[in-house]
Design an enzyme around this catalytic site. Structure first.
Site, PDB file in Angstrom:
ATOM      1  CG  PHE A 133      -1.815   0.804   1.153  1.00  0.00           C
ATOM      2  CD1 PHE A 133      -3.315   0.934   0.696  1.00  0.00           C
ATOM      3  CD2 PHE A 133      -2.157   2.240   1.753  1.00  0.00           C
ATOM      4  CE1 PHE A 133      -4.371   1.227   0.683  1.00  0.00           C
ATOM      5  CE2 PHE A 133      -2.891   2.836   2.145  1.00  0.00           C
ATOM      6  CZ  PHE A 133      -4.530   2.554   1.343  1.00  0.00           C
ATOM      7  CG  ASP A 205       0.157  -2.221   7.202  1.00  0.00           C
ATOM      8  OD1 ASP A 205      -1.362  -2.401   7.810  1.00  0.00           O
ATOM      9  OD2 ASP A 205      -0.257  -1.305   6.482  1.00  0.00           O
ATOM     10  CE1 TYR A 230      -9.860   2.866   6.691  1.00  0.00           C
ATOM     11  CE2 TYR A 230      -8.715   3.810   8.292  1.00  0.00           C
ATOM     12  CZ  TYR A 230      -8.814   3.618   6.712  1.00  0.00           C
ATOM     13  OH  TYR A 230      -7.231   3.707   6.726  1.00  0.00           O
ATOM     14  CE  LYS A 231      -7.917  -0.100   4.967  1.00  0.00           C
ATOM     15  NZ  LYS A 231      -6.286  -0.701   4.908  1.00  0.00           N
ATOM     16  NE  ARG A 379      -9.475  -2.981  -2.387  1.00  0.00           N
ATOM     17  CZ  ARG A 379      -9.320  -2.703  -2.040  1.00  0.00           C
ATOM     18  NH1 ARG A 379      -8.343  -2.467  -1.066  1.00  0.00           N
ATOM     19  NH2 ARG A 379      -9.904  -0.949  -1.254  1.00  0.00           N
TER      20      ARG A 379
HETATM   21  C1  LIG Z   1      -5.871   1.018   5.273  1.00  0.00           C
HETATM   22  C2  LIG Z   1      -4.251   0.619   4.668  1.00  0.00           C
HETATM   23  C3  LIG Z   1      -3.215   1.929   5.262  1.00  0.00           C
HETATM   24  C4  LIG Z   1      -4.461   3.186   5.611  1.00  0.00           C
HETATM   25  O1  LIG Z   1      -2.847   3.986   6.344  1.00  0.00           O
HETATM   26  P1  LIG Z   1      -4.230   5.528   6.961  1.00  0.00           P
HETATM   27  O2  LIG Z   1      -3.416   6.289   7.491  1.00  0.00           O
HETATM   28  O3  LIG Z   1      -4.906   5.260   8.167  1.00  0.00           O
HETATM   29  O4  LIG Z   1      -4.838   6.214   6.442  1.00  0.00           O
HETATM   30  C5  LIG Z   1      -2.219   1.830   5.769  1.00  0.00           C
HETATM   31  N1  LIG Z   1      -1.826   0.903   5.138  1.00  0.00           N
HETATM   32  C6  LIG Z   1      -2.479  -0.368   4.428  1.00  0.00           C
HETATM   33  C7  LIG Z   1      -1.763  -1.478   3.680  1.00  0.00           C
HETATM   34  C8  LIG Z   1      -3.735  -0.342   4.113  1.00  0.00           C
HETATM   35  O5  LIG Z   1      -3.952  -1.284   3.374  1.00  0.00           O
END
Ligand SMILES: *Cc1c(COP(=O)(O)O)cnc(C)c1O
Length: 418
Positions: A133, A205, A230-231, A379
């Site tokens: 990400f 992560d 939040y996921k 997705r």
């Molecule tokens: C959703 C997600 C994030 C989100 O990061 P925020 O700092 O909360 O915006 C980070 N890393 C991964 C791999 C994600 O899937």
């Protein structure tokens, strides 16, 4: 069990031990929500909780609530509630800040530990995946540029390249456990062991893992972890994230965001920073309490089941989705991006198509909610707490109808958020 009719899906839903939990979520009639990997659905309890926090805790009790409503302890209390879902021990997790900010703390602390140990001080490489990400890569870039100590980031193209890439110059291996795009699930224990063999540390992560797949951080002997609430944890839009620091690293965990919430005596108002001994040293400043409080409603629901039950259903849902798409959309050049092997599959499924964005928009117009990710990827997230087998069946019927009749607008304008 292979589900070959809509009736069979309905029967599977009746037999599903998680079926009762669906009622705990607010999901509009007729909506098929396949985006819980991006923003989890709202537990009904969150509405009651919000009412209570705003009406009583903030409205009536005001400042007293820091003590009487337990606001001050909330990051650690939620952390302890979350810990069993990710194989962490009590007092190893706090819920705070964003995933990006928590990554910053974890990377900084890991590099600091490596730099202070003469055996590892020479190590300069941070390994991650080019398909990670973006924010994860960006945060690593930011910190290496700012430290200016010769660290560099090595982007590997495929998980198979990990084994040959980790070497004695590797300071850090930083990976997302379940890839946000492909849904590839890493073997945490194996990769961590490889990193450790070369004296590297391993940061995970868990954004697409926590609440979706079983995670055993301590069993894997991981070094640090961060993740998102939040996921799959259904904590609400922009809910604070979490960070895990195992007991064995807590004394050495020194990150540069030394705000007063990480202080040993925050209300002693001293002139110098002294880190608190436990996990709360991962905190920085005052948290968005209203948002933080919502997370409890999501976590409470996990107490009514366990991660293995969730995993079994997740694999059954993703199996069904893949089988059905490949069966009824066979003529439409959809390319499966997600691993077929259960061992390496998370809880979402991605298909590539030339007109992926337009097709997703056509699905959304029919209340089948998935999302689009570059390049050309549709997705679909499967959340065992509320996704039913019938949802999967119906979603694929819509998809095949849209594809068969080309009911999508190839020239559609992109929204800011895809
Ligand atoms: C959703 C997600 C994030 C989100 O990061 P925020 O700092 O909360 O915006 C980070 N890393 C991964 C791999 C994600 O899937």
């Amino acid at each position: 069990m292979r589900l070959t009719s809509r009736n069979a899906c309905q029967t599977a839903d009746q037999l599903d031990s998680l079926h009762d939990l669906r009622k705990e979520f607010r999901l509009a009639d007729g909506m098929i929500y396949l985006d819980g990997n991006s923003l989890g659905a709202q537990p009904h309890a969150a509405m009651r909780k919000a009412q209570h926090v705003i009406e009583n805790e903030w409205g009536n009790d005001l400042i007293k609530s820091w003590n009487t409503a337990g606001w001050f302890d909330l990051p650690s209390r939620l952390g302890n509630q979350l810990a069993p879902l990710i194989g962490a021990d009590p007092n190893e997790v706090v819920v705070t800040d964003t995933t990006s900010i928590n990554l910053f703390k974890a990377i900084a602390a890991a590099l600091d530990i490596q730099a202070r140990d003469p055996a590892t001080a020479h190590k300069k490489t941070i390994i991650t995946e080019s398909s990670n990400f973006p924010t994860d890569i960006y945060m690593a870039e930011g910190i290496t540029r700012w430290l200016d100590r010769g660290y560099h980031i090595q982007l590997i193209e495929s998980p198979e390249d990990l084994a040959t890439s980790i070497n004695d110059d590797t300071a850090l291996v930083m990976l997302t456990h379940v890839n946000y795009r492909s849904g590839y699930l890493h073997d945490m224990q194996y990769v961590t062991a490889q990193a450790h063999q070369h004296g590297a540390m391993c940061i995970w992560d868990l954004a697409h893992s926590a609440g979706a797949v079983p995670v055993e951080l301590n069993k894997a002997n991981a070094d640090f972890a961060v993740g998102c609430c939040y996921k799959y944890l259904n904590g609400g839009p922009g809910a604070p994230a979490f960070i895990w620091v195992p007991h064995r690293h807590q004394a050495q965990f020194a990150h540069p965001l030394t705000g007063w919430w990480g202080h040993a005596a925050p209300f002693a108002m001293q002139t110098h920073f002294e880190a608190t001994p436990g996990i709360r040293r991962a905190l920085c400043g005052t948290q968005p309490i209203v948002s933080l409080a919502m997370i409890e409603s999501g976590l409470d629901l996990f107490a009514r089941t366990n991660m293995q039950t969730i995993r079994d259903k997740s694999l059954a849902l993703t199996d069904l989705f893949i089988q059905r798409v490949e069966h009824v959309c066979a003529s439409h050049q959809l390319e499966l991006v997600t691993p077929r092997s259960h061992q390496h599959r998370g809880s979402h499924v991605s298909f590539k198509h030339e007109h992926a964005y337009a097709i997703i928009q056509a699905l959304i117009a029919r209340q089948v909610i998935g999302d689009y990710r570059e390049p050309g990827i549709m997705r679909f997230g499967f959340t065992p707490l509320y996704t039913s087998f019938t949802d999967v069946w119906d979603a694929v019927e819509h998809l095949s109808d849209i594809l068969d009749k080309q009911l999508y607008d190839k020239n559609i304008q992109r929204n800011v958020v895809t």
